[in-house]
Design a protein around this motif. Structure first.
Motif, PDB file in Angstrom:
ATOM      1  N   ALA A  41       1.666   5.795   4.798  1.00  0.00           N
ATOM      2  CA  ALA A  41       3.063   6.235   4.770  1.00  0.00           C
ATOM      3  C   ALA A  41       3.186   7.338   3.731  1.00  0.00           C
ATOM      4  O   ALA A  41       2.191   7.756   3.123  1.00  0.00           O
ATOM      5  CB  ALA A  41       3.986   5.058   4.461  1.00  0.00           C
ATOM      6  N   ALA A  42       4.418   7.798   3.519  1.00  0.00           N
ATOM      7  CA  ALA A  42       4.644   8.866   2.549  1.00  0.00           C
ATOM      8  C   ALA A  42       4.173   8.451   1.158  1.00  0.00           C
ATOM      9  O   ALA A  42       4.358   7.309   0.736  1.00  0.00           O
ATOM     10  CB  ALA A  42       6.124   9.227   2.522  1.00  0.00           C
ATOM     11  N   LEU A  43       3.585   9.381   0.446  1.00  0.00           N
ATOM     12  CA  LEU A  43       2.989   9.093  -0.861  1.00  0.00           C
ATOM     13  C   LEU A  43       4.005   9.227  -1.990  1.00  0.00           C
ATOM     14  O   LEU A  43       4.995   9.962  -1.876  1.00  0.00           O
ATOM     15  CB  LEU A  43       1.830  10.059  -1.113  1.00  0.00           C
ATOM     16  N   ASP A  79       0.710  19.517   4.340  1.00  0.00           N
ATOM     17  CA  ASP A  79       1.799  18.698   4.886  1.00  0.00           C
ATOM     18  C   ASP A  79       2.053  17.535   3.930  1.00  0.00           C
ATOM     19  O   ASP A  79       1.293  16.565   3.897  1.00  0.00           O
ATOM     20  CB  ASP A  79       1.438  18.185   6.278  1.00  0.00           C
ATOM     21  N   LEU A  80       3.133  17.631   3.151  1.00  0.00           N
ATOM     22  CA  LEU A  80       3.476  16.605   2.165  1.00  0.00           C
ATOM     23  C   LEU A  80       4.830  15.984   2.481  1.00  0.00           C
ATOM     24  O   LEU A  80       5.499  15.440   1.597  1.00  0.00           O
ATOM     25  CB  LEU A  80       3.494  17.219   0.758  1.00  0.00           C
ATOM     26  N   ARG A  81       5.221  16.034   3.720  1.00  0.00           N
ATOM     27  CA  ARG A  81       6.565  15.572   4.085  1.00  0.00           C
ATOM     28  C   ARG A  81       6.811  14.136   3.636  1.00  0.00           C
ATOM     29  O   ARG A  81       5.934  13.272   3.699  1.00  0.00           O
ATOM     30  CB  ARG A  81       6.767  15.690   5.593  1.00  0.00           C
ATOM     31  N   GLN A  83      -5.676  16.239  -0.172  1.00  0.00           N
ATOM     32  CA  GLN A  83      -5.973  16.142   1.257  1.00  0.00           C
ATOM     33  C   GLN A  83      -6.516  14.766   1.612  1.00  0.00           C
ATOM     34  O   GLN A  83      -6.158  14.189   2.646  1.00  0.00           O
ATOM     35  CB  GLN A  83      -6.971  17.236   1.656  1.00  0.00           C
ATOM     36  N   ARG A  84      -7.385  14.217   0.756  1.00  0.00           N
ATOM     37  CA  ARG A  84      -7.939  12.886   1.020  1.00  0.00           C
ATOM     38  C   ARG A  84      -6.848  11.816   0.945  1.00  0.00           C
ATOM     39  O   ARG A  84      -6.792  10.904   1.786  1.00  0.00           O
ATOM     40  CB  ARG A  84      -9.048  12.577   0.009  1.00  0.00           C
ATOM     41  N   LEU A  85      -5.982  11.925  -0.038  1.00  0.00           N
ATOM     42  CA  LEU A  85      -4.900  10.954  -0.181  1.00  0.00           C
ATOM     43  C   LEU A  85      -3.958  10.984   1.019  1.00  0.00           C
ATOM     44  O   LEU A  85      -3.555   9.942   1.536  1.00  0.00           O
ATOM     45  CB  LEU A  85      -4.123  11.222  -1.470  1.00  0.00           C
ATOM     46  N   VAL A  86      -3.615  12.184   1.452  1.00  0.00           N
ATOM     47  CA  VAL A  86      -2.709  12.322   2.599  1.00  0.00           C
ATOM     48  C   VAL A  86      -3.360  11.762   3.860  1.00  0.00           C
ATOM     49  O   VAL A  86      -2.723  11.065   4.656  1.00  0.00           O
ATOM     50  CB  VAL A  86      -2.315  13.794   2.795  1.00  0.00           C
ATOM     51  N   ALA A  87      -4.646  12.044   4.039  1.00  0.00           N
ATOM     52  CA  ALA A  87      -5.351  11.578   5.245  1.00  0.00           C
ATOM     53  C   ALA A  87      -5.442  10.056   5.290  1.00  0.00           C
ATOM     54  O   ALA A  87      -5.392   9.450   6.368  1.00  0.00           O
ATOM     55  CB  ALA A  87      -6.747  12.191   5.293  1.00  0.00           C
ATOM     56  N   ASP A  88      -5.559   9.414   4.121  1.00  0.00           N
ATOM     57  CA  ASP A  88      -5.744   7.966   4.074  1.00  0.00           C
ATOM     58  C   ASP A  88      -4.443   7.182   3.964  1.00  0.00           C
ATOM     59  O   ASP A  88      -4.446   5.952   4.114  1.00  0.00           O
ATOM     60  CB  ASP A  88      -6.632   7.596   2.873  1.00  0.00           C
ATOM     61  N   THR A 121       0.829  -1.207   0.000  1.00  0.00           N
ATOM     62  CA  THR A 121       0.000   0.000   0.000  1.00  0.00           C
ATOM     63  C   THR A 121       0.861   1.253   0.000  1.00  0.00           C
ATOM     64  O   THR A 121       0.608   2.204  -0.726  1.00  0.00           O
ATOM     65  CB  THR A 121      -0.922   0.003   1.237  1.00  0.00           C
ATOM     66  N   ALA A 122       1.912   1.246   0.821  1.00  0.00           N
ATOM     67  CA  ALA A 122       2.750   2.429   0.976  1.00  0.00           C
ATOM     68  C   ALA A 122       3.508   2.757  -0.292  1.00  0.00           C
ATOM     69  O   ALA A 122       3.776   3.913  -0.573  1.00  0.00           O
ATOM     70  CB  ALA A 122       3.724   2.226   2.133  1.00  0.00           C
TER      71      ALA A 122
END
Length: 239
Positions: A36-38, A54-56, A28-33, A12-13
């Motif tokens: 791990a880092a995208l 926050d896209l760290r 925002q939805r992708l980051v919330a779900d 998944t990560a």
């Protein structure tokens, strides 16, 4: 039995988001779900307002951010490969330990951004602005910085490989003990720039006037050909 959850989480990560135009809400939805880092591949964010997001740790490969707003975004430890982000706004963004490779970042604005330990390699930064940026440990390699505003930045003791600083504003920059490996300072603005102990023998000094740069080149190392060219600007022939 215990290995199955780990394998699923890893899959998944590492599954990238590909070939999509993503809005702020989508991101925002992708980051919330995300567990791990995208990672994003060939995605477009052109014109989107991504400020303060926050896209760290995210990785962007072949993505575009033309005219995007990333003001005050958290971009720590992000990785950018073959991306295009002309005119993107990154004022006050936290880009600590970020890496850009082979990206087009022309006319971007990094005013007051945090760029500590960041790296730009083979990047186009023509016309970029770095006013008041926090740049401890910032490195540029083999990059175009033509006409860039780099006033006040420190490159002390760095090895500067193939940096095109033509027409750049280098006012107040610190190049003490730096080693220039190729590159250009042609027609650069050098008011109050320091070159004490800098090795400039490999850099193009064309267009610089001896009367203008002499106070700033004190203590720098240049070649005989470069000295002759600078003296030639005064109309003096060196035989």
């Amino acid at each position: 039995m215990t290995s199955t959850p780990s394998t699923t989480a890893t899959t998944t990560a590492t599954s990238p988001v590909t070939d999509q135009h993503l809005s702020r809400a989508d991101l925002q939805r992708l980051v919330a779900d995300a567990p791990a880092a995208l990672q994003f591949e060939r995605c477009t964010f052109d014109g989107e307002d991504l400020s303060q997001m926050d896209l760290r740790g995210a990785t962007f490969i072949g993505c575009t951010f033309a005219d995007a707003a990333l003001e005050a975004a958290t971009l720590t430890s992000t990785r950018w490969l073959d991306c295009r982000a002309a005119r993107a706004q990154l004022q006050r963004a936290d880009c600590t330990d970020a890496r850009w490779h082979r990206c087009d970042l022309n006319n971007t604005d990094w005013t007051r951004a945090r760029l500590s330990s960041a790296l730009f390699a083979e990047v186009k930064l023509t016309g970029a602005h770095f006013r008041e940026a926090h740049t401890l440990g910032l490195e540029f390699h083999e990059s175009l910085l033509v006409g860039a505003d780099l006033r006040g930045l420190s490159f002390r003791k760095q090895t500067l490989a193939q940096l095109d600083l033509s027409e750049a504003d280098l006012g107040g920059c610190d190049f003490r003990d730096a080693l220039f490996e190729g590159g250009s300072l042609r027609d650069a603005h050098l008011k109050n720039t320091r070159f004490d102990g800098a090795d400039l023998r490999g850099v193009d000094l064309g267009g610089l006037k001896l009367a203008q740069v002499a106070p700033f080149f004190k203590g720098a190392i240049i070649s005989g050909d470069q000295a002759a060219a600078l003296v030639g600007e005064l109309g003096v022939r060196v035989l």
